[in-house]
Design a protein around this motif. Structure first.
Motif, mmCIF file in Angstrom:
data_model
loop_
_atom_site.group_PDB
_atom_site.id
_atom_site.type_symbol
_atom_site.label_atom_id
_atom_site.label_comp_id
_atom_site.label_asym_id
_atom_site.label_seq_id
_atom_site.Cartn_x
_atom_site.Cartn_y
_atom_site.Cartn_z
ATOM 1 N N THR A 31 0.849 -1.201 0.000
ATOM 2 C CA THR A 31 0.000 0.000 0.000
ATOM 3 C C THR A 31 0.879 1.242 0.000
ATOM 4 O OG1 THR A 31 -1.957 -0.922 1.080
ATOM 5 C CG2 THR A 31 -1.544 1.411 1.431
ATOM 6 N N LEU A 32 1.862 1.245 0.881
ATOM 7 C CA LEU A 32 2.617 2.475 1.128
ATOM 8 C C LEU A 32 3.455 2.896 -0.087
ATOM 9 C CD1 LEU A 32 2.983 4.612 3.201
ATOM 10 C CD2 LEU A 32 4.760 3.239 4.301
ATOM 11 N N GLU A 38 2.428 7.754 -6.033
ATOM 12 C CA GLU A 38 1.376 8.691 -6.492
ATOM 13 C C GLU A 38 1.454 10.016 -5.740
ATOM 14 O OE1 GLU A 38 -0.507 8.008 -9.019
ATOM 15 O OE2 GLU A 38 0.156 5.926 -9.186
ATOM 16 N N THR A 39 2.388 10.161 -4.831
ATOM 17 C CA THR A 39 2.567 11.298 -3.913
ATOM 18 C C THR A 39 1.337 11.569 -3.038
ATOM 19 O OG1 THR A 39 1.964 13.097 -5.450
ATOM 20 C CG2 THR A 39 4.278 12.411 -5.422
ATOM 21 N N VAL A 40 0.479 10.552 -2.903
ATOM 22 C CA VAL A 40 -0.615 10.651 -1.931
ATOM 23 C C VAL A 40 -0.013 10.564 -0.526
ATOM 24 C CG1 VAL A 40 -2.665 9.464 -1.043
ATOM 25 C CG2 VAL A 40 -2.322 9.699 -3.508
ATOM 26 N N MET A 112 -4.564 -1.924 7.732
ATOM 27 C CA MET A 112 -4.231 -0.494 7.647
ATOM 28 C C MET A 112 -4.336 0.043 6.219
ATOM 29 S SD MET A 112 -3.316 0.838 10.579
ATOM 30 C CE MET A 112 -2.285 2.239 10.129
ATOM 31 N N GLN A 113 -4.569 -0.823 5.239
ATOM 32 C CA GLN A 113 -4.551 -0.374 3.839
ATOM 33 C C GLN A 113 -5.579 0.730 3.627
ATOM 34 O OE1 GLN A 113 -6.482 -2.891 0.673
ATOM 35 N NE2 GLN A 113 -6.477 -4.426 2.290
ATOM 36 N N ARG A 114 -5.304 1.596 2.662
ATOM 37 C CA ARG A 114 -6.164 2.760 2.470
ATOM 38 C C ARG A 114 -7.114 2.524 1.305
ATOM 39 N NH1 ARG A 114 -3.198 8.182 3.647
ATOM 40 N NH2 ARG A 114 -5.314 8.608 4.376
ATOM 41 N N THR A 115 -8.108 3.368 1.187
ATOM 42 C CA THR A 115 -9.170 3.127 0.219
ATOM 43 C C THR A 115 -8.652 3.114 -1.215
ATOM 44 O OG1 THR A 115 -11.338 3.843 -0.560
ATOM 45 C CG2 THR A 115 -9.760 5.574 -0.011
#
Ligand SMILES: Cc1cc2nc3c(=O)[nH]c(=O)nc-3n(C[C@H](O)[C@H](O)[C@H](O)COP(=O)(O)OP(=O)(O)OC[C@H]3O[C@@H](n4cnc5c(N)ncnc54)[C@H](O)[C@@H]3O)c2cc1C
Ligand code: SF4
Ligand code: FES
Ligand code: FES
Lengths: 326, 216
Positions: A31-32, A38-40, A112-115
């Protein structure tokens, strides 16, 4: 990707110190690293935690399970005790991502993964989760895959994890370790609904480390399983999913654990469905009557109305499969 | 769904995003060979003309780390910009261009390599994390002139068209066979689903994996 410094923690104390100083933990990185590219995500320091001793699966007394945060998804799915005690967990894991990603990704990272909301991943779009106060492009945008339950006007993104749906159904607890010691948080309280603060996603304090996910014992015999409905047969996130565990004795359902995925801003526990089942005898009519309650309170968006009916059918089908009648 | 694939299954230009013009494929291969040689001697990579777009974006010398790993049996010691993925390390610094960049986001499998015997996505693996690791790429499967049985099976079964996904398919297939998930065509399809083939060669890919697994 923004530049970052990198350190490897050789033990828990080192990791917590680095975390206290603002370091960001990295486990499998699936995820990270993706979101950093993507610079998110723009962490200044990555703290590699893979050398920490959090890679064990242990059976607790009376047949519960404790899965270390650094156990990979493929290790957990293949583990003999996970497969026999909680097939709903191994099935949810094996229906996730791909064999390659499961070899890298960890249980701690998974919850912990994000949407996967495309606007969240696109730094040019308005997104309250990524940039509080900027708005929500999905609310009136392309929202076919978004949530119908637990949404707010600020955010309608789903939590994408499959394993988390099984953990929510089974009422697992998340074990945490921070500068002030250890604590446990019930799974339902660990992942947060968006409300007016969609950027706050977990009840994790700054610098805190997930050490394990613990599944409490349930009376045996227990039958359980996971059903995932998606746009293609594999390597795809859920449109809807259902995690079901049933304890049937003397022809009567004594315990029921049911949660749904792909539909909620967090894994969606279904207490109304569970209550409808307990004390009843398994039958086709019971499954449909219980599943009819699965979408109670749903607030569909322009492009995801289909999820309301699909959710009920997904839950009904999985009750039938696990319950074993008709 | 955000597992969408990029529109083109073509590798991005090597210098994309940087200020210098992208090298042609020919100059790229020539230069990378030279750098590849220097790398074995233990030089610093990053800050050379071959740095990728992400690395070039940093104004100052970006945070770097020293890492020693084994790639296809050869020990490599180098200093990498912390942002370098294993895929970019292989392709741009070591001249091993067999592993392909399809999506650079874990969603296609073209970059599949083995790390310590396990198949992983090289695009989501940071090179700096591979201290002491053993990496096997498509270039490391053959024994001299003798192709790996799965490589030979891909040829025999005609299991590719454009060939872009093929290195990832083969390395993933090797992992799949080692893991023992080859009991039926359905099982192979599921356990090979992390490798997308835009040309749609799936039937023959499954056949090649099945044959090779059966031979063992
Ligand atoms: C193409 C693709 C398809 C996918 N499909 C699916 C799917 O179908 N189903 C599904 O469930 N998932 C899917 N995933 C998501 C995948 O499962 C997650 O990316 C993975 O589980 C994350 O784990 P990780 O160890 O790699 O986390 P990392 O990327 O290392 O970390 C993720 C986050 O968790 C934090 N973190 C990690 N470990 C800890 C810890 N111990 N304590 C505190 N914080 C921690 C990190 O700081 C970071 O913020 C997919 C991913 C991709 C790229
Ligand atoms: S749904 Fe949530 S994550 Fe997606 S754009 Fe809106 S605020 Fe951002
Ligand atoms: S390049 Fe597509 S998965 Fe790595
Ligand atoms: S993508 Fe062309 S052969 Fe697979």
């Amino acid at each position: 990707m923004h530049p970052f410094s990198y350190t490897r923690a050789s033990d828990t104390r080192e990791a917590l110190n680095a975390g206290r100083d603002g370091g960001r933990y990295i486990a499998g990185g699936t995820t990270l690293v993706d979101l950093m590219r993507e610079t998110v995500e723009r962490p200044e320091t990555l703290v590699d935690i893979t050398a920490l001793p959090l890679g064990e699966i242990t059976v607790t007394e009376r047949g519960g399970l404790r899965i270390g945060a650094l156990v990979t998804m493929s290790e957990a799915a293949a583990h003999a005790k996970v497969r026999t005690l909680y097939p709903v967990v191994s099935e949810a894991l094996e229906l996730s991502a791909s064999a390659q990603l499961r070899n890298m990704a960890t249980i701690g990272g998974n919850i912990m993964q994000r949407t996967r909301c495309t606007y969240f991943r696109d730094v040019t779009a308005d997104c309250n989760k990524r940039e509080p106060g900027s708005g929500c492009a999905a609310l009136h945008g392309v929202n076919r895959t978004h949530a119908i339950l637990g949404t707010s006007d600020a955010c309608v993104a789903t939590h994408p994890s499959d394993a988390a749906v099984a953990f929510a159904a089974l009422e697992a607890r998340v074990h945490l370790l921070g500068p002030d010691g250890t604590r446990q948080v019930p799974f339902v309280d660990f992942l947060l609904r968006p409300g007016s603060t969609p950027h706050r996603e977990q009840a994790l304090r700054s610098g805190e480390l997930i050490t394990a996910v613990q599944i409490p014992p349930l009376p045996r015999p227990l039958r359980s399983g996971y059903l995932k409905v998606r746009d293609r047969q594999s390597y795809e996130f859920a449109l809807t999913s259902a995690a079901v565990a049933l304890h049937v004795r003397g022809g009567v359902i004594r315990e029921a654990r049911v949660a749904a995925g792909g539909v909620g801003t967090v894994p969606w526990k279904l207490p109304a469905v569970e209550q409808h089942l307990v004390g009843e005898r398994p039958s086709g009519a019971l499954w449909s009557a219980a599943a009819a309650k699965a979408a109670d309170g749903a607030r569909p968006l322009q492009h995801n109305r289909f999820k309301v009916e699909l959710l009920k059918r997904t839950v009904e089908r999985q009750l039938r499969v696990v319950g074993g009648t008709e | 769904m955000s597992t969408e694939l990029p529109e083109l299954a073509a590798p991005p230009p090597t210098g994309a995003g940087g200020s210098s013009p992208a090298p042609t494929r020919r100059t790229f291969i020539a230069t990378s060979t030279v750098v590849g040689g220097a790398v074995v001697a233990g030089s610093v990579v990053g800050g050379t003309s071959l740095i990728g777009g992400e690395e070039a974006a940093a104004a100052e010398r970006p945070p770097s780390s020293r890492v020693s790993l084994t790639v296809n049996g050869t020990r490599r010691s180098l200093t990498v910009d912390n942002r370098t993925s294993l895929l970019d390390l292989l392709r741009e610094h070591l001249g091993l261009t067999g592993s392909k960049k399809g999506c650079n986001a874990g969603a296609c499998g073209a970059c599949t390599v083995l790390v310590d015997g396990h198949r992983v996505n090289a695009c989501l693996t940071l090179a700096v994390r591979l201290e002491g690791a053993e990496v096997t790429t498509i270039e490391g499967l053959a024994e001299g002139e003798q192709l790996h049985p799965l490589q030979q099976a891909f040829i025999d079964e005609d299991a590719f068209q454009c060939g872009y996904c093929t290195p990832g398919q083969i390395v993933s297939g090797v992992g799949c066979i080692q893991e023992g998930h080859t009991g039926s065509p359905e099982e192979i399809r599921e356990w090979m689903s992390g490798n997308i083939c835009r040309c749609g060669c799936y039937v023959k890919i499954v056949r090649a994996v099945r044959q090779t697994a059966g031979r063992k």
